[in-house]
Design a protein around this motif. Structure first.
Motif, mmCIF file in Angstrom:
data_model
loop_
_atom_site.group_PDB
_atom_site.id
_atom_site.type_symbol
_atom_site.label_atom_id
_atom_site.label_comp_id
_atom_site.label_asym_id
_atom_site.label_seq_id
_atom_site.Cartn_x
_atom_site.Cartn_y
_atom_site.Cartn_z
ATOM 1 N N SER A 59 0.674 -1.158 0.079
ATOM 2 C CA SER A 59 -0.031 0.079 -0.046
ATOM 3 C C SER A 59 0.869 1.050 -0.049
ATOM 4 O O SER A 59 2.236 1.058 -0.100
ATOM 5 C CB SER A 59 -0.900 -0.288 1.143
ATOM 6 N N LYS A 60 0.170 2.220 0.044
ATOM 7 C CA LYS A 60 1.108 3.568 0.235
ATOM 8 C C LYS A 60 2.136 3.694 1.383
ATOM 9 O O LYS A 60 2.993 4.271 1.404
ATOM 10 C CB LYS A 60 0.362 4.824 -0.074
ATOM 11 N N THR A 61 1.464 3.072 2.360
ATOM 12 C CA THR A 61 2.131 3.130 3.742
ATOM 13 C C THR A 61 2.912 1.747 4.300
ATOM 14 O O THR A 61 3.474 2.089 5.158
ATOM 15 C CB THR A 61 1.141 3.323 4.695
ATOM 16 N N ALA A 62 2.667 0.607 3.664
ATOM 17 C CA ALA A 62 3.116 -0.688 4.280
ATOM 18 C C ALA A 62 3.390 -1.706 3.197
ATOM 19 O O ALA A 62 2.699 -1.599 2.226
ATOM 20 C CB ALA A 62 2.257 -1.154 5.520
ATOM 21 N N ILE B 64 3.544 -10.609 8.226
ATOM 22 C CA ILE B 64 4.537 -9.606 8.579
ATOM 23 C C ILE B 64 4.370 -8.351 7.752
ATOM 24 O O ILE B 64 4.358 -8.407 6.555
ATOM 25 C CB ILE B 64 5.923 -10.229 8.342
ATOM 26 N N THR B 65 3.860 -7.291 8.456
ATOM 27 C CA THR B 65 3.579 -5.983 7.833
ATOM 28 C C THR B 65 4.723 -4.918 8.314
ATOM 29 O O THR B 65 4.977 -5.099 9.563
ATOM 30 C CB THR B 65 2.233 -5.367 8.280
ATOM 31 N N GLN B 66 5.575 -4.214 7.494
ATOM 32 C CA GLN B 66 6.507 -3.388 7.859
ATOM 33 C C GLN B 66 5.889 -1.983 7.178
ATOM 34 O O GLN B 66 5.455 -1.824 6.044
ATOM 35 C CB GLN B 66 7.769 -3.908 6.976
ATOM 36 N N ASN B 67 6.071 -1.088 8.191
ATOM 37 C CA ASN B 67 5.727 0.417 7.662
ATOM 38 C C ASN B 67 6.642 0.960 6.765
ATOM 39 O O ASN B 67 7.990 0.995 6.956
ATOM 40 C CB ASN B 67 5.819 1.339 9.007
ATOM 41 N N MET B 68 6.572 1.503 5.787
ATOM 42 C CA MET B 68 7.332 1.909 4.635
ATOM 43 C C MET B 68 8.223 3.394 5.097
ATOM 44 O O MET B 68 9.171 3.319 4.771
ATOM 45 C CB MET B 68 6.356 2.350 3.351
ATOM 46 N N SER C 89 9.095 3.765 8.251
ATOM 47 C CA SER C 89 9.963 3.430 9.435
ATOM 48 C C SER C 89 10.121 1.982 9.344
ATOM 49 O O SER C 89 9.380 1.421 9.879
ATOM 50 C CB SER C 89 9.286 3.874 10.915
ATOM 51 N N ALA C 90 11.262 1.651 8.976
ATOM 52 C CA ALA C 90 11.723 0.159 8.813
ATOM 53 C C ALA C 90 11.370 -0.416 10.219
ATOM 54 O O ALA C 90 11.278 -1.682 10.090
ATOM 55 C CB ALA C 90 13.125 -0.004 8.085
#
Length: 135
Positions: free
Chosen positions: A75-78, A120-124, A126-127
Motif C-alpha cells: 500500500s502507500k504506507t506498508a 509480516i507488515t512493515q511500515n514504509m 519506518s523500517a
C-alpha cells in the motif's frame, strides 16, 4: 471416511489463536561483544543497531534456510508478506529479526510447532515498525 482426529486437527488449525511476535526494536548493546584486535585497532559502536527486517525461516540460523515462498501486497504506507508455514518443517520454523541497514546482525527464535502462517507488515516510512502475527 474422515476420522474424529482428522476433524479435530483441521478445526484446531482453523481456529488457532493468533500469536503476536515482537522483535526487539534495537539490538541490545550486551548482545554485541566488541573486542580490541591484535593489531591495535580499537572497535567502537557509534550508533544503535535498529530493526530492519523480519521473516520466518525453515530452520535454525546455522541452516540459513530463508523461505522463498510468500505473497506480498503493498500500500502507500506498508508492505505485507504472508508466509504459508504448513509442514513439513523438520527443523522447525524460526523467526529471524535483521538489524542494521543490510541485516548485518540477526536474532533468531524458534516458533511454536502449531504455527502454520505468518503475516509480516512493515511500515514504509519506518523500517523498524514491523508487525508479526502468526497463527
Amino acid at each position: 471416511m474422515i476420522s474424529f482426529v482428522s476433524i479435530l486437527s483441521i478445526c484446531s488449525e482453523a481456529f488457532a489463536s493468533p500469536q503476536r511476535i515482537e522483535c526487539p526494536k534495537v539490538l541490545p548493546d550486551k548482545a554485541i561483544r566488541l573486542q580490541a584486535t591484535a593489531d591495535g585497532w580499537k572497535p567502537h559502536k557509534s550508533a544503535p543497531m535498529k530493526l530492519n527486517s523480519a521473516a520466518p525461516t525453515g530452520g535454525p540460523p546455522e541452516m540459513q534456510a530463508d523461505l522463498a515462498e510468500f505473497t506480498t501486497t503493498r500500500s502507500k504506507t506498508a508492505r505485507t508478506d504472508v508466509y504459508d508455514l504448513r509442514p513439513p518443517n523438520p527443523d522447525g520454523v524460526w523467526i529471524k529479526c535483521g538489524y542494521g541497514k543490510a541485516n548485518e546482525i540477526t536474532l533468531h527464535k524458534r516458533l511454536d510447532t502449531t504455527i502454520t502462517r505468518c503475516t509480516i507488515t512493515q511500515n514504509m516510512s519506518s523500517a523498524s515498525e514491523i508487525n508479526i502475527l502468526c497463527t
